[in-house]
Design a protein around this motif. Sequence first.
Motif, PDB file in Angstrom:
ATOM      1  N   VAL A 187      43.615  35.024  17.640  1.00 12.76           N
ATOM      2  CA  VAL A 187      42.519  34.374  17.735  1.00 12.76           C
ATOM      3  C   VAL A 187      41.441  35.163  17.349  1.00 12.76           C
ATOM      4  N   GLU A 188      40.587  34.753  16.647  1.00 11.22           N
ATOM      5  CA  GLU A 188      39.343  35.372  16.247  1.00 11.22           C
ATOM      6  C   GLU A 188      38.303  35.309  17.034  1.00 11.22           C
ATOM      7  N   LEU A 189      37.632  36.275  17.489  1.00  9.68           N
ATOM      8  CA  LEU A 189      36.361  36.306  18.269  1.00  9.68           C
ATOM      9  C   LEU A 189      35.033  36.779  17.605  1.00  9.68           C
ATOM     10  N   PRO A 190      34.154  35.958  17.794  1.00  2.76           N
ATOM     11  CA  PRO A 190      32.883  36.314  17.135  1.00  2.76           C
ATOM     12  C   PRO A 190      32.401  37.683  17.632  1.00  2.76           C
ATOM     13  N   ALA A 191      31.659  38.427  16.701  1.00 10.08           N
ATOM     14  CA  ALA A 191      31.170  39.673  17.122  1.00 10.08           C
ATOM     15  C   ALA A 191      30.158  39.354  18.244  1.00 10.08           C
ATOM     16  N   GLY A 192      30.054  40.327  19.162  1.00  4.81           N
ATOM     17  CA  GLY A 192      29.141  40.306  20.207  1.00  4.81           C
ATOM     18  C   GLY A 192      29.576  39.514  21.355  1.00  4.81           C
ATOM     19  N   SER A 193      30.897  38.934  21.337  1.00  2.00           N
ATOM     20  CA  SER A 193      31.238  38.121  22.284  1.00  2.00           C
ATOM     21  C   SER A 193      31.184  38.924  23.673  1.00  2.00           C
ATOM     22  N   ARG A 194      30.952  37.794  24.797  1.00  2.00           N
ATOM     23  CA  ARG A 194      31.250  38.401  26.314  1.00  2.00           C
ATOM     24  C   ARG A 194      32.683  38.310  26.571  1.00  2.00           C
ATOM     25  N   LEU A 195      33.144  39.501  27.177  1.00  2.00           N
ATOM     26  CA  LEU A 195      34.522  39.306  27.645  1.00  2.00           C
ATOM     27  C   LEU A 195      34.719  39.079  29.372  1.00  2.00           C
ATOM     28  N   VAL A 196      35.858  38.410  29.416  1.00  2.00           N
ATOM     29  CA  VAL A 196      36.248  38.812  31.024  1.00  2.00           C
ATOM     30  C   VAL A 196      37.749  38.864  31.068  1.00  2.00           C
ATOM     31  N   ARG A 197      38.118  39.821  31.847  1.00  2.00           N
ATOM     32  CA  ARG A 197      39.577  40.168  31.827  1.00  2.00           C
ATOM     33  C   ARG A 197      39.862  39.830  33.337  1.00  2.00           C
ATOM     34  N   THR A 198      41.044  39.213  33.482  1.00  2.00           N
ATOM     35  CA  THR A 198      41.422  39.096  35.187  1.00  2.00           C
ATOM     36  C   THR A 198      42.422  40.044  35.406  1.00  2.00           C
ATOM     37  N   SER A 199      42.817  40.266  36.620  1.00  2.00           N
ATOM     38  CA  SER A 199      43.971  40.978  37.127  1.00  2.00           C
ATOM     39  C   SER A 199      45.156  39.899  36.863  1.00  2.00           C
ATOM     40  N   GLY A 200      46.134  40.528  37.064  1.00  2.00           N
ATOM     41  CA  GLY A 200      47.189  39.351  37.199  1.00  2.00           C
ATOM     42  C   GLY A 200      47.120  38.509  38.537  1.00  2.00           C
ATOM     43  N   GLN A 201      47.434  37.254  38.528  1.00  2.00           N
ATOM     44  CA  GLN A 201      47.321  36.432  39.631  1.00  2.00           C
ATOM     45  C   GLN A 201      48.765  35.879  39.753  1.00  2.00           C
ATOM     46  N   LEU A 202      48.872  36.074  41.192  1.00  2.00           N
ATOM     47  CA  LEU A 202      50.436  35.840  41.811  1.00  2.00           C
ATOM     48  C   LEU A 202      50.117  34.555  42.441  1.00  2.00           C
ATOM     49  N   GLY A 203      51.330  33.545  42.597  1.00  4.04           N
ATOM     50  CA  GLY A 203      51.364  32.361  43.272  1.00  4.04           C
ATOM     51  C   GLY A 203      50.943  32.299  44.676  1.00  4.04           C
ATOM     52  N   LEU A 204      50.105  33.117  45.103  1.00  8.69           N
ATOM     53  CA  LEU A 204      49.551  33.149  46.544  1.00  8.69           C
ATOM     54  C   LEU A 204      48.498  32.287  46.828  1.00  8.69           C
ATOM     55  N   ALA A 205      48.672  31.357  47.814  1.00  7.75           N
ATOM     56  CA  ALA A 205      47.409  30.313  48.161  1.00  7.75           C
ATOM     57  C   ALA A 205      46.514  31.304  48.963  1.00  7.75           C
ATOM     58  N   ARG A 206      45.482  30.498  49.122  1.00  9.20           N
ATOM     59  CA  ARG A 206      44.334  31.027  49.760  1.00  9.20           C
ATOM     60  C   ARG A 206      44.860  31.126  51.171  1.00  9.20           C
ATOM     61  N   GLY A 227      47.540  32.160  52.316  1.00 10.58           N
ATOM     62  CA  GLY A 227      48.668  32.967  52.315  1.00 10.58           C
ATOM     63  C   GLY A 227      50.004  32.619  52.157  1.00 10.58           C
ATOM     64  N   SER A 228      50.290  31.274  51.724  1.00 15.47           N
ATOM     65  CA  SER A 228      51.296  30.960  51.523  1.00 15.47           C
ATOM     66  C   SER A 228      51.763  30.951  50.143  1.00 15.47           C
ATOM     67  N   VAL A 229      53.142  30.823  49.869  1.00 14.93           N
ATOM     68  CA  VAL A 229      53.688  31.122  48.684  1.00 14.93           C
ATOM     69  C   VAL A 229      54.933  30.014  48.449  1.00 14.93           C
ATOM     70  N   PRO A 230      54.448  29.077  47.401  1.00 17.03           N
ATOM     71  CA  PRO A 230      55.422  27.763  47.235  1.00 17.03           C
ATOM     72  C   PRO A 230      56.323  28.177  46.471  1.00 17.03           C
ATOM     73  N   ASP A 231      57.693  27.473  46.705  1.00 18.46           N
ATOM     74  CA  ASP A 231      59.010  27.867  46.022  1.00 18.46           C
ATOM     75  C   ASP A 231      58.774  27.257  44.711  1.00 18.46           C
ATOM     76  N   GLY A 232      59.223  28.216  43.648  1.00 15.91           N
ATOM     77  CA  GLY A 232      59.194  27.631  42.190  1.00 15.91           C
ATOM     78  C   GLY A 232      58.177  28.201  41.398  1.00 15.91           C
ATOM     79  N   ALA A 233      58.496  28.346  39.950  1.00 14.91           N
ATOM     80  CA  ALA A 233      57.722  28.924  39.164  1.00 14.91           C
ATOM     81  C   ALA A 233      56.501  28.140  38.754  1.00 14.91           C
ATOM     82  N   GLU A 234      56.683  26.690  38.673  1.00 14.02           N
ATOM     83  CA  GLU A 234      55.713  25.680  38.504  1.00 14.02           C
ATOM     84  C   GLU A 234      54.576  25.841  39.307  1.00 14.02           C
ATOM     85  N   ALA A 235      54.917  25.706  40.601  1.00 14.64           N
ATOM     86  CA  ALA A 235      53.950  25.584  41.749  1.00 14.64           C
ATOM     87  C   ALA A 235      53.187  26.818  41.878  1.00 14.64           C
ATOM     88  N   GLN A 236      54.094  27.998  41.796  1.00 14.61           N
ATOM     89  CA  GLN A 236      53.320  29.530  41.840  1.00 14.61           C
ATOM     90  C   GLN A 236      52.290  29.517  40.744  1.00 14.61           C
TER      91      GLN A 236
END
Length: 131
Positions: free
Chosen positions: A20-39, A41-50
């Motif tokens: 991917v080519e980004l234009p010069a001067g682009s504003r960047l956002v970097r997220t932390s790794g997100q886990l399959g943790l619902a608000r 506190g529950s964690v559903p079974d399975g990769a797709e749901a997570q």
Amino acid sequence: MKSLSPHQIAPPFARYAHGVELPAGSRLVRTSGQLGLARDGSVPDGAEAQAEICFANILSILQEADMGAENVCHLSAYVTDRAHMAGYMAARDAFLANVPVLPTSTLVIVSGFTRPEFVVEVEVWAAEAPA
């Protein structure tokens, strides 16, 4: 952003770009790794749901920066077994369904996360071209 997929190399395995080519001067956002943790506190079974929770969390983070899925320029994902790849990829493809420029993507199999019930983690880079 511009996807880069040269015809001299094999095409991507799935819905992503080789570069991917980004234009010069682009504003960047970097997220932390997100886990399959619902608000709640529950964690559903399975990769797709997570992974669906991971991508919903990522979208919330991006929206706080006035961005969306269309701004994602790179995804990194981690699964604990090859068996979880299909579920993760289904959620990823749904997240990117209406994105006009596909991001780059990395998928790695890892031995585990902080809690044994987690099977997928996703992080992204997003960019917005200067006005």
